[in-house]
Scaffold this active site. Sequence first.
Site, PDB file in Angstrom:
ATOM      1  N   ASP A 178      41.694  43.565  46.679  1.00 19.08           N
ATOM      2  CA  ASP A 178      41.923  44.291  45.439  1.00 19.08           C
ATOM      3  C   ASP A 178      40.662  44.265  44.580  1.00 19.08           C
ATOM      4  O   ASP A 178      40.283  43.217  44.050  1.00 19.08           O
ATOM      5  CB  ASP A 178      43.097  43.641  44.696  1.00 19.08           C
ATOM      6  CG  ASP A 178      43.689  44.536  43.619  1.00 19.08           C
ATOM      7  OD1 ASP A 178      43.098  45.583  43.333  1.00 19.08           O
ATOM      8  OD2 ASP A 178      44.743  44.176  43.074  1.00 19.08           O
ATOM      9  N   ASP A 179      39.976  45.398  44.471  1.00 18.23           N
ATOM     10  CA  ASP A 179      38.762  45.530  43.651  1.00 18.23           C
ATOM     11  C   ASP A 179      37.532  44.868  44.277  1.00 18.23           C
ATOM     12  O   ASP A 179      36.618  44.451  43.553  1.00 18.23           O
ATOM     13  CB  ASP A 179      38.949  44.917  42.248  1.00 18.23           C
ATOM     14  CG  ASP A 179      39.837  45.728  41.325  1.00 18.23           C
ATOM     15  OD1 ASP A 179      40.363  46.768  41.761  1.00 18.23           O
ATOM     16  OD2 ASP A 179      40.025  45.312  40.167  1.00 18.23           O
ATOM     17  N   CYS A 215      43.331  51.425  41.684  1.00 18.60           N
ATOM     18  CA  CYS A 215      44.226  50.775  42.643  1.00 18.60           C
ATOM     19  C   CYS A 215      45.317  51.689  43.180  1.00 18.60           C
ATOM     20  O   CYS A 215      45.426  51.915  44.384  1.00 18.60           O
ATOM     21  CB  CYS A 215      44.868  49.543  42.010  1.00 18.60           C
ATOM     22  SG  CYS A 215      43.691  48.292  41.457  1.00 18.60           S
ATOM     23  N   ASP A 239      40.660  48.404  48.077  1.00 19.96           N
ATOM     24  CA  ASP A 239      41.187  49.645  47.498  1.00 19.96           C
ATOM     25  C   ASP A 239      40.174  50.376  46.626  1.00 19.96           C
ATOM     26  O   ASP A 239      40.306  51.569  46.380  1.00 19.96           O
ATOM     27  CB  ASP A 239      42.496  49.390  46.723  1.00 19.96           C
ATOM     28  CG  ASP A 239      42.349  48.352  45.613  1.00 19.96           C
ATOM     29  OD1 ASP A 239      41.237  47.811  45.413  1.00 19.96           O
ATOM     30  OD2 ASP A 239      43.365  48.066  44.950  1.00 19.96           O
ATOM     31  N   ASN A 240      39.171  49.698  46.130  1.00 25.83           N
ATOM     32  CA  ASN A 240      38.091  50.337  45.366  1.00 25.83           C
ATOM     33  C   ASN A 240      36.981  49.323  45.151  1.00 25.83           C
ATOM     34  O   ASN A 240      37.134  48.139  45.452  1.00 25.83           O
ATOM     35  CB  ASN A 240      38.574  50.882  44.017  1.00 25.83           C
ATOM     36  CG  ASN A 240      39.393  49.910  43.194  1.00 25.83           C
ATOM     37  OD1 ASN A 240      40.616  50.064  43.098  1.00 25.83           O
ATOM     38  ND2 ASN A 240      38.757  48.909  42.617  1.00 25.83           N
TER      39      ASN A 240
END
Length: 538
Positions: free
Chosen positions: A39-40, A75, A310-311
């Site tokens: 996540d991130d 997200c 996700d990014n």
Amino acid sequence: MSRSALAAVARGLALAALLVLSPAQAARQRPNVVLILTDDQDVFLGGMTPMKKTNALIAQMGVTFLNAYVPSALCCPSRASILTGKYPHNHHVVNNTLEGNCSSKSWQKIQEPNTFPALLKSMCGYQTFFAGKYLNEYGAEDAGGVSHVPPGWSFWYALEKNSKYYNYTLSVNGKARRHGENYSVDYLTDVLANMSLDFLEYKSNFEPFFMMISTPAPHSPWTAAPQYKNSFQNVSAPRNSNFNIHGKNKHWLIRQAKTPMTNSSIQFLDDAYRKRWQTLLSVDDLVEKLVKKLEIHGELDNTYIFYTSDNGFHTGQFSLPIDKRQLYEFDIKVPLLVRGPGIKPNQTNKMLVANIDLGPTILDIAGYDLNKTQMDGMSLLPLLRGDKNVTWRSDFLVEYQGEGYNGSDPTCPGLGPGVTHCFPDCVCEDSYNNTYACVRTMSTSWDLQYCEFDDREVFVEVYNLTADPHQINNIAKTIDQEILEKMNYRLMMLQSCSGATCRTPGVFDPGYRFDPRLMFSNHGVRARRFSTRSLPSI
């Protein structure tokens, strides 16, 4: 669900499989697939540096994609793209809110039945396992709460709402389970690891499996495991050429950042950078445990393992302290590592790939006919196998719909309505008119990004990343007019694409055809034609 209950369900699945599969058939199972989603986690600013075990066990044993991107640097839209294989304009998840279709009733009704895990389970006979963060609004009372279990999952251990490390609720196959703050039993990354190992221990051995493990790290609040809280004390955010500089010639949201940043902002982002790395060490441990378990069970050689995020993220670029959401490389570029059957070790691949490709790839591995889907992405399987003369894309679409508060932020009284995420020092990371779409192009002749903002300025940003990899100089006013027009038209084509039309030749491909007359008519949508003379001044 307790370990004994999980075992009982798995034994039931195994018994059912025995009735239809002989041992000889079971031995010819299709490959298993594991998808690990962080996540991130950026790649542009060193986000993979602390992942020593992951690099050794996945990257060095398989392929690293050097140009992997997300179509939206946030997200929920990005995760929806992974699950559906579609661009945001086709799955309609535009931000992290229920109103933005994030885990909404509409998403559940229209998109969830057609996600790739749903097809894996219903059409391909895979047993499926999910653990971790799903979508940011999952578990919201207005969308069914944690009792909602999306179609396609045999085992479901989903986090309610957004990433946390302690004091969270999991949906365990639709039943709420509350966790506290005892490290040994509650630290979420470790809980996900243990659940994953339990699944591998008790699953059916007569069906192939798909696992999706979605960790909270390195998302805020950046809570490290106790043994890692003192790691990386001498590490600070990279001071590259776009760190702590004014974003001249850029959209107003970038220009409003305060340059130079205050010492307190720099201290804040350096601290965040270190803590992000600390949280990733537990993910690194998870990967090691998972690979060892697969090896012990004799399943590693028949299992594809994907590792991605996700990014991306930024820490001080163009004086924006910390966040994602922006159109630049640091936010849209992500790690993508893959190992598995037929993949040679220690490979790198420079092809332009996106997370909309993950669903088609995994379905292709399972033997599903991709022509039966409406997915926008492409299967990576030919690239993973090292096939020769593969025809591949040269561009893809990036799109984002900005968010902002209707009222003013009481902590920043000087700011008007329409902005959000204004911290630290009242520097805003998002706004209603931070709404943009881009064509990211990589070809033999150009490494280019062309972006348009949907605001009153109709602002344009263009970057030649061969000459300017840190995207400091906006060349929208100086680039050749013909290229500007072609990129404008290509952007509109991609914004209205669906399925196969998202995979047509890009502007610099030999098969590309450009008719200027079409600039004013595309599927009933009028094009905006840009002139270097009419672009707004800064």
